[in-house]
Write a protein that holds these residues in place. Structure first.
Motif, PDB file in Angstrom:
ATOM      1  N   LEU A  14      11.023 -12.388   3.194  1.00  0.00           N
ATOM      2  CA  LEU A  14      11.593 -12.395   1.843  1.00  0.00           C
ATOM      3  C   LEU A  14      12.786 -13.356   1.833  1.00  0.00           C
ATOM      4  O   LEU A  14      13.747 -13.172   2.592  1.00  0.00           O
ATOM      5  N   VAL A  15      12.689 -14.386   1.002  1.00  0.00           N
ATOM      6  CA  VAL A  15      13.781 -15.355   0.858  1.00  0.00           C
ATOM      7  C   VAL A  15      14.392 -15.190  -0.526  1.00  0.00           C
ATOM      8  O   VAL A  15      13.695 -15.293  -1.539  1.00  0.00           O
ATOM      9  N   GLU A  16      15.680 -14.922  -0.571  1.00  0.00           N
ATOM     10  CA  GLU A  16      16.390 -14.743  -1.839  1.00  0.00           C
ATOM     11  C   GLU A  16      17.308 -15.942  -2.082  1.00  0.00           C
ATOM     12  O   GLU A  16      18.175 -16.246  -1.265  1.00  0.00           O
ATOM     13  N   GLY A  17      17.106 -16.612  -3.205  1.00  0.00           N
ATOM     14  CA  GLY A  17      17.980 -17.711  -3.579  1.00  0.00           C
ATOM     15  C   GLY A  17      18.954 -17.248  -4.652  1.00  0.00           C
ATOM     16  O   GLY A  17      18.559 -16.874  -5.748  1.00  0.00           O
ATOM     17  N   LYS A  18      20.240 -17.260  -4.324  1.00  0.00           N
ATOM     18  CA  LYS A  18      21.261 -16.867  -5.309  1.00  0.00           C
ATOM     19  C   LYS A  18      21.484 -18.025  -6.276  1.00  0.00           C
ATOM     20  O   LYS A  18      21.804 -19.146  -5.863  1.00  0.00           O
ATOM     21  N   THR A  19      21.325 -17.746  -7.556  1.00  0.00           N
ATOM     22  CA  THR A  19      21.485 -18.788  -8.553  1.00  0.00           C
ATOM     23  C   THR A  19      21.981 -18.147  -9.846  1.00  0.00           C
ATOM     24  O   THR A  19      22.445 -17.018  -9.843  1.00  0.00           O
ATOM     25  N   MET A  20      21.866 -18.886 -10.947  1.00  0.00           N
ATOM     26  CA  MET A  20      22.311 -18.357 -12.235  1.00  0.00           C
ATOM     27  C   MET A  20      21.379 -18.865 -13.324  1.00  0.00           C
ATOM     28  O   MET A  20      21.036 -20.047 -13.336  1.00  0.00           O
ATOM     29  N   ARG A  21      20.969 -17.971 -14.192  1.00  0.00           N
ATOM     30  CA  ARG A  21      20.160 -18.388 -15.335  1.00  0.00           C
ATOM     31  C   ARG A  21      21.092 -19.001 -16.368  1.00  0.00           C
ATOM     32  O   ARG A  21      21.895 -18.306 -16.970  1.00  0.00           O
ATOM     33  N   MET A  22      21.004 -20.319 -16.576  1.00  0.00           N
ATOM     34  CA  MET A  22      21.979 -21.036 -17.385  1.00  0.00           C
ATOM     35  C   MET A  22      21.642 -21.033 -18.874  1.00  0.00           C
ATOM     36  O   MET A  22      22.415 -21.548 -19.688  1.00  0.00           O
ATOM     37  N   GLY A  52      19.220 -18.654 -22.098  1.00  0.00           N
ATOM     38  CA  GLY A  52      18.719 -17.320 -22.381  1.00  0.00           C
ATOM     39  C   GLY A  52      17.426 -17.049 -21.625  1.00  0.00           C
ATOM     40  O   GLY A  52      16.867 -17.935 -20.974  1.00  0.00           O
ATOM     41  N   HIS A  53      16.960 -15.825 -21.760  1.00  0.00           N
ATOM     42  CA  HIS A  53      15.669 -15.491 -21.126  1.00  0.00           C
ATOM     43  C   HIS A  53      14.599 -16.480 -21.589  1.00  0.00           C
ATOM     44  O   HIS A  53      13.778 -16.939 -20.810  1.00  0.00           O
ATOM     45  N   ALA A  54      14.645 -16.793 -22.884  1.00  0.00           N
ATOM     46  CA  ALA A  54      13.826 -17.861 -23.459  1.00  0.00           C
ATOM     47  C   ALA A  54      14.683 -18.509 -24.537  1.00  0.00           C
ATOM     48  O   ALA A  54      15.810 -18.082 -24.800  1.00  0.00           O
ATOM     49  N   GLU A  55      14.160 -19.556 -25.180  1.00  0.00           N
ATOM     50  CA  GLU A  55      14.988 -20.297 -26.127  1.00  0.00           C
ATOM     51  C   GLU A  55      15.305 -19.506 -27.403  1.00  0.00           C
ATOM     52  O   GLU A  55      16.168 -19.901 -28.181  1.00  0.00           O
ATOM     53  N   HIS A  56      14.590 -18.419 -27.653  1.00  0.00           N
ATOM     54  CA  HIS A  56      14.925 -17.583 -28.806  1.00  0.00           C
ATOM     55  C   HIS A  56      16.101 -16.649 -28.502  1.00  0.00           C
ATOM     56  O   HIS A  56      16.581 -15.948 -29.390  1.00  0.00           O
ATOM     57  N   ASP A  57      16.566 -16.630 -27.275  1.00  0.00           N
ATOM     58  CA  ASP A  57      17.633 -15.733 -26.824  1.00  0.00           C
ATOM     59  C   ASP A  57      18.888 -16.567 -26.581  1.00  0.00           C
ATOM     60  O   ASP A  57      18.894 -17.439 -25.705  1.00  0.00           O
ATOM     61  N   ASP A  58      19.960 -16.315 -27.374  1.00  0.00           N
ATOM     62  CA  ASP A  58      21.181 -17.125 -27.208  1.00  0.00           C
ATOM     63  C   ASP A  58      22.040 -16.688 -26.030  1.00  0.00           C
ATOM     64  O   ASP A  58      23.076 -17.307 -25.739  1.00  0.00           O
ATOM     65  N   ALA A  59      21.653 -15.599 -25.357  1.00  0.00           N
ATOM     66  CA  ALA A  59      22.352 -15.126 -24.151  1.00  0.00           C
ATOM     67  C   ALA A  59      23.839 -14.897 -24.389  1.00  0.00           C
ATOM     68  O   ALA A  59      24.656 -15.121 -23.494  1.00  0.00           O
ATOM     69  N   SER A  60      24.195 -14.444 -25.590  1.00  0.00           N
ATOM     70  CA  SER A  60      25.606 -14.208 -25.903  1.00  0.00           C
ATOM     71  C   SER A  60      26.198 -13.069 -25.068  1.00  0.00           C
ATOM     72  O   SER A  60      27.418 -12.900 -25.035  1.00  0.00           O
ATOM     73  N   TYR A  61      25.343 -12.320 -24.407  1.00  0.00           N
ATOM     74  CA  TYR A  61      25.794 -11.210 -23.559  1.00  0.00           C
ATOM     75  C   TYR A  61      26.275 -11.703 -22.186  1.00  0.00           C
ATOM     76  O   TYR A  61      26.806 -10.933 -21.394  1.00  0.00           O
ATOM     77  N   VAL A  62      26.087 -12.982 -21.879  1.00  0.00           N
ATOM     78  CA  VAL A  62      26.520 -13.525 -20.582  1.00  0.00           C
ATOM     79  C   VAL A  62      27.935 -14.083 -20.723  1.00  0.00           C
ATOM     80  O   VAL A  62      28.191 -14.906 -21.612  1.00  0.00           O
ATOM     81  N   PRO A  63      28.882 -13.640 -19.880  1.00  0.00           N
ATOM     82  CA  PRO A  63      30.259 -14.162 -19.967  1.00  0.00           C
ATOM     83  C   PRO A  63      30.281 -15.678 -19.792  1.00  0.00           C
ATOM     84  O   PRO A  63      29.679 -16.208 -18.861  1.00  0.00           O
ATOM     85  N   SER A  64      31.001 -16.364 -20.691  1.00  0.00           N
ATOM     86  CA  SER A  64      31.043 -17.827 -20.623  1.00  0.00           C
ATOM     87  C   SER A  64      31.691 -18.310 -19.322  1.00  0.00           C
ATOM     88  O   SER A  64      31.324 -19.359 -18.788  1.00  0.00           O
ATOM     89  N   ALA A  65      32.656 -17.534 -18.803  1.00  0.00           N
ATOM     90  CA  ALA A  65      33.311 -17.932 -17.549  1.00  0.00           C
ATOM     91  C   ALA A  65      32.319 -17.954 -16.396  1.00  0.00           C
ATOM     92  O   ALA A  65      32.410 -18.807 -15.491  1.00  0.00           O
ATOM     93  N   LEU A  66      31.354 -17.031 -16.429  1.00  0.00           N
ATOM     94  CA  LEU A  66      30.344 -16.991 -15.377  1.00  0.00           C
ATOM     95  C   LEU A  66      29.458 -18.237 -15.434  1.00  0.00           C
ATOM     96  O   LEU A  66      29.134 -18.846 -14.403  1.00  0.00           O
ATOM     97  N   LEU A  67      29.105 -18.640 -16.655  1.00  0.00           N
ATOM     98  CA  LEU A  67      28.296 -19.853 -16.798  1.00  0.00           C
ATOM     99  C   LEU A  67      29.058 -21.086 -16.340  1.00  0.00           C
ATOM    100  O   LEU A  67      28.497 -21.980 -15.686  1.00  0.00           O
TER     101      LEU A  67
END
Length: 323
Positions: free
Chosen positions: A235-243, A245-260
Motif C-alpha cells: 500500500l503506497v499512500e501519497g500525501k497531497t491536496m485536492r486543489m 472541489g470534488h467536481a467543478e459543480h462544487d466550489d469547495a467553500s468548506y476548505v480553509p483558504s490557508a490550507l489551499l
C-alpha cells in the motif's frame, strides 16, 4: 532492492505527462463553462504527480485500475488526448462511443480498467486481475488507485485482505487528498496515515510526499518489484491536496483558504520543473518545445472532439447485456 534512476529522456517524459494532464484538464474546464460538456467534470489539479509517477514506475504489460483523478496514468498508458476530449464531449469517437459518463472509460487492450464511480469498488476487481496474473504465472502487476475516503469502505479492506492472503501482485495507491468530497480526513478516520492500515493485513505500507513525482515513482517501483517477485501486495499512500472541489459543480467553500495556499506552494509541476532545471535537464528552449507540443495536441484534440459525431441512437442497445 535497488531502484533504477530515470535518465534525462525519462525525466522529460514525466514532465511532459504532468503538463499534458494539467493542460487537458484546464481546457475541459473551459469547455464545461461554455456549456459544451454535459455532466460532471472531475480534475486532478495538484495531484498529477501520484498518477504520473505511479504509471512511470510500471512496465508496459502492467495494468492500472484508475480513479477519476488519474488522467495522468491513463495518458501514460496510451489513452490519447483526442479520445479523452471526445469522451468528455460524449462523442462517438470517445472511448465508450459517447455511451457512458465522462470519466467512466478504459481500454483493457492498453491495460486500463474502466473506472466505476463508487469509490473502492474497483479494488476487488484489481485483486481479481492480480489473481489471474498469479494463476497464469505472469510477471505482471496491477496498480489500483483510490482516495483516502475509499479506504474507510468495506471493499477496500476485503481487497487488501484477499490480496495479502493470496500474495497477489497488486500495488494499492492512495491519493490522500485530505477530503472525501466535503468530509475532512480527521472526520472519517482516526489514524494519521492511510498507509497504517496496511499493518492489519500483513503488507508494507509506505507514505510518501504525493507532490514529489520521483518519490512516488520510487515507492511504486519498489512495491511493483516486490509484487513481481511473488512477495505480495503493498500500500503506497501519497500525501497531497485536492486543489479544486470534488467536481467543478462544487466550489469547495468548506476548505480553509490557508490550507489551499499552503499546498499551492508545493505544486507538483512547479517543483518538478525547478528540480529539472537544477539538474540541467530542462532549460528555456526544451520547456518551450514541450509547451508548444502540448498546446498543439490539445488544440487538435478539441477540434477532433468538436467535429466528431454524436452517438447514433440506433446503436443504443449494442453492448448491453442482461442475465
Amino acid at each position: 532492492m535497488a531502484i533504477q534512476k530515470p535518465v534525462s529522456d525519462e525525466l522529460l517524459n514525466i514532465y511532459y505527462y504532468l503538463k499534458l494532464t494539467r493542460g487537458l484538464e484546464q481546457r475541459v474546464i473551459t469547455l464545461y463553462r461554455q456549456g459544451k460538456i454535459v455532466g460532471g467534470v472531475y480534475l486532478s489539479t495538484g495531484e498529477e504527480a501520484i498518477a504520473v509517477g505511479s504509471a512511470a514506475a510500471l512496465e508496459p504489460d502492467d495494468v492500472i485500475a484508475p480513479t477519476h483523478r488519474d488522467l495522468g496514468a491513463n495518458l501514460t498508458k496510451g489513452i490519447t488526448p483526442k479520445e479523452y476530449m471526445a469522451q468528455y464531449l460524449a462523442k462517438q469517437t470517445g472511448l465508450t462511443r459517447g455511451r457512458d459518463g465522462n470519466v467512466h472509460f478504459g481500454d483493457i487492450t492498453r491495460g486500463v480498467i474502466g473506472f466505476i464511480s463508487p469509490m473502492a469498488d474497483l479494488l476487488p476487481v484489481a485483486a481479481g486481475v492480480g489473481l489471474a496474473f498469479k494463476l497464469r504465472r505472469e510477471r505482471r502487476v496491477v496498480a489500483a488507485f483510490f482516495g483516502d475516503g475509499a479506504s474507510s469502505r468495506g471493499d477496500f479492506h476485503e481487497a487488501l485482505n484477499l490480496s495479502a492472503v493470496l500474495k497477489l501482485p497488486v500495488v494499492f495507491i492512495c491519493h490522500n487528498n485530505q477530503y472525501a468530497y466535503s468530509t475532512p480526513l480527521s472526520h472519517q478516520m482516526a489514524i494519521e496515515h492511510v498507509a497504517d492500515r496496511a499493518k492489519a493485513y500483513g503488507m508494507p505500507g509506505i507514505t510518501v510526499d504525493g507532490n514529489d513525482v520521483l518519490a512516488v515513482r520510487d515507492a511504486v517501483s519498489l512495491a511493483a518489484a516486490r509484487a513481481r517477485a511473488g512477495e505480495g501486495p503493498s500500500l503506497v499512500e501519497g500525501k497531497t491536496m485536492r486543489m479544486r472541489g470534488h467536481a467543478e459543480h462544487d466550489d469547495a467553500s468548506y476548505v480553509p483558504s490557508a490550507l489551499l495556499e499552503e499546498w499551492r506552494a508545493r505544486d507538483p509541476i512547479d517543483r518538478f520543473a525547478a528540480y529539472l532545471r537544477d539538474q540541467k535537464v530542462l532549460d528555456d528552449a526544451s520547456a518551450k518545445a514541450i509547451d508548444d507540443r502540448i498546446a498543439k495536441e490539445i488544440e487538435e484534440a478539441v477540434l477532433f472532439a468538436e467535429s466528431s459525431p454524436l452517438p447514433d441512437a440506433k446503436e443504443l442497445l449494442e453492448g448491453v447485456y442482461a442475465s
